[in-house]
Design an enzyme around this catalytic site. Structure first.
Site, PDB file in Angstrom:
ATOM      1  N   TYR B  91       0.991  -1.189  -0.300  1.00 13.72           N
ATOM      2  CA  TYR B  91      -0.353  -0.288   0.093  1.00 13.72           C
ATOM      3  C   TYR B  91       0.822   1.303   0.162  1.00 13.72           C
ATOM      4  CZ  TYR B  91      -4.376  -2.649   0.705  1.00 13.72           C
ATOM      5  OH  TYR B  91      -5.365  -3.132   0.663  1.00 13.72           O
ATOM      6  N   GLU B 181       1.748 -28.533  17.918  1.00 19.84           N
ATOM      7  CA  GLU B 181       0.879 -28.406  17.285  1.00 19.84           C
ATOM      8  C   GLU B 181      -0.559 -27.755  17.026  1.00 19.84           C
ATOM      9  OE1 GLU B 181      -0.825 -31.275  13.650  1.00 19.84           O
ATOM     10  OE2 GLU B 181      -1.698 -30.334  12.820  1.00 19.84           O
ATOM     11  N   ASP B 233      -0.168 -33.931  15.546  1.00 22.66           N
ATOM     12  CA  ASP B 233      -1.369 -35.022  14.672  1.00 22.66           C
ATOM     13  C   ASP B 233      -0.816 -35.385  14.238  1.00 22.66           C
ATOM     14  OD1 ASP B 233      -3.610 -33.063  15.991  1.00 22.66           O
ATOM     15  OD2 ASP B 233      -4.162 -32.896  13.953  1.00 22.66           O
TER      16      ASP B 233
END
Lengths: 346, 346
Positions: B91, B181, B233
């Site tokens: 920007y 995690e 996981d």
């Protein structure tokens, strides 16, 4: 005994009485037909309808057994000062005698329990996985015996914990709260020392506000009398972040009395700002147009301000992010935009 | 003068010299053809190939002007002790004389600058939007003059800031690091006081680890000599979270020497664990099977351990979350699973 333990106990007694007398246990109905919009208070709430769980029917007894199992687990959590996530409750239930088809079923039972007890699940030890938002500014709290000052917890600020009702607010030197959608804008405001220059607590929402964040905003508004301003991207998703803070979500209608912050004010980015500040934009996507249509049908957007903004956004066919003010300079938002908006609103 | 300022200045001088002599500016090539896997150190690194930016061609002069503009902005950020996000740089560039087609183009220039200067972008004031992970345990740091203890910053712990190289590690009583995690497991470990029982710093990764988190893990390993264990996981996405911590990502090949933590050990959930602990599972999805295939082709998964685990997971057709141990009890993971795994690995 804590409020939560007391209500869990009362609920168990009530079920016992109903089983003995073979009467149905009545719990608040949470389906759409029983969710009302209260135009005066501008929030969604639950109507008076109840579900009946009959202890001697197959379905009724199963649902009651599920509720009692979750209630017993919640009692253990509260007694031990522990918490568990919705996911963990589902996994833990694998060791129980009642079972749940999937996590949706156990989640629904937790929500039934919330509505029945009149408590937020965080109050009986069921916490979300994710953190709430971050706060920066002159705020001193006590959490679990430890005093934490939101300017002395690192540059990321103080993380709002899920059980925000247990946090004591000890001292606050700020005069207002500015809650912002993105962490990019949060860091910008902290770095430009907006907390000092605008005498504000800066809250970083991380998108749609978590329940703990909404509860804290409500407490800051109610207990300290601070005005709350919400600053989001200039698009229908951003606007709805504000609306949920102000009036709650339909899904949590049974909790809105404690979560909604009807005094919260929207500080932009409006569609009008996009034009007046000549902001860098991106074209609206199909999903944005669809969302605009949805918001138009929502009674909370009936007032002339939102009608005009939704129309203008659609006509422009463009949206703008809150970071777009960087076009003028990194500190423009703190030096120019926010002071002008606060002047307008205060 | 700071290291970053010095390198920015050298770069500018080098460009000036090349322009005067009409010689090409040579910058490290970051395309796939120049990314090498170093089997000995087990990380991806950049090869020796360079791109040539010729100052008197249309393309070369534009790219050099873009790099110099970003470098000048970075210099300002470093001098003022400020930072900006990649989005803000894009920007802000709307006010510059050179322009960027879209944010991808300005992001690429920032990465070119990283590779050219041999610095992480955080070191020259370009920060990510999001927070890094959280740490809980016996760790005392100094950030911007403020001392912060990771057990006295609230139940959410200490938030790792983007510029983690500027954080001083003052004291640490832990003997190891356990990085997990999900924030659900992070809260579980903190609540079960795993930091005390396992004498560990607990790090909550929030999914794929942010660069600042990876850098901190590396520093804890290198500066304090703490072993680092990664607990994810039991699925291909979780496993790859571990792998990126250990050996870095191909995309950031120019930075892996500082981000990778080759000593990090995987502590589960393995496919073998799913069987041995009889964990609640979910069926593998199409995307999981596809991901298993991709990992098989990645040289880092050639070793017999991973080959066996990938084969078994595929054969099972199932995956398990780390929270699945809640089946046995909420504290099972701290009382049984992690101690057994640490015994095996230490």
């Amino acid at each position: 005994m804590s409020e939560a333990l007391q209500r869990l106990r009362e609920f168990a007694k009530q079920v016992l009485k109903c089983v003995e007398k073979d009467e149905p246990v009545r719990i608040p109905k949470r389906t759409t037909s029983n969710i009302r919009y209260d135009p005066e208070r501008e929030i969604f709430t639950l109507g008076p309808d109840k579900l009946e769980r009959r202890p001697r029917t197959l379905k009724g007894s199963k649902k009651l057994a599920q509720m009692l199992s979750v209630a017993a687990f919640a009692k253990e959590l509260v007694e031990k000062g522990r918490s568990a996530t919705l996911r963990e409750i589902y996994y833990t239930s694998e060791g129980w005698e009642v079972d749940f088809k999937d996590q949706r079923e156990s989640d629904a039972i937790v929500e039934d329990l919330e509505a029945t007890l009149g408590l937020k699940r965080e109050e009986f030890g069921v916490w979300p996985e994710e953190d709430g938002a971050a706060v920066y500014g002159d705020l001193l709290v006590r959490e679990d015996g430890v005093e934490i000052h939101a300017e002395r917890a690192g540059i990321s600020g103080y993380n709002i914990p899920p059980n925000v009702d247990a946090v004591e607010i000890l001292d606050c030197g700020a005069e207002r709260v500015i809650a912002v959608e993105t962490m990019g804008m949060y860091r910008r405001l902290v770095q430009e020392r907006a907390h000092e220059k605008l005498n504000a607590l800066i809250v970083g929402l991380k998108g749609q506000a978590a329940r703990a964040t909404r509860r804290l905003l409500r407490r800051l508004n109610e207990e300290l009398g601070l005005p709350v301003y919400v600053f989001t991207d200039g698009d229908p998703y951003g606007w709805h972040i504000y609306m949920v803070i102000r009036s709650g979500s339909a899904k949590a209608a049974h909790l809105n009395e404690e979560l909604a912050c009807p005094d919260a004010k929207f500080i932009g980015v409006t569609a009008t700002d996009i034009v007046e500040y000549d902001l860098p934009t991106e074209p609206l996507k199909k999903t944005d147009y669809k969302r605009i249509e949805e918001l138009r049908r929502d009674p909370r957007y009936y007032d002339p301000f939102w009608k005009k903004e939704l129309d203008l956004l659609e006509k422009l066919g463009k949206k703008a992010e809150q970071q777009a003010f960087a076009k003028y300079s990194l500190d423009y938002v703190v030096k120019e935009y926010l002071p002008a908006k606060l002047d307008e609103l205060e």
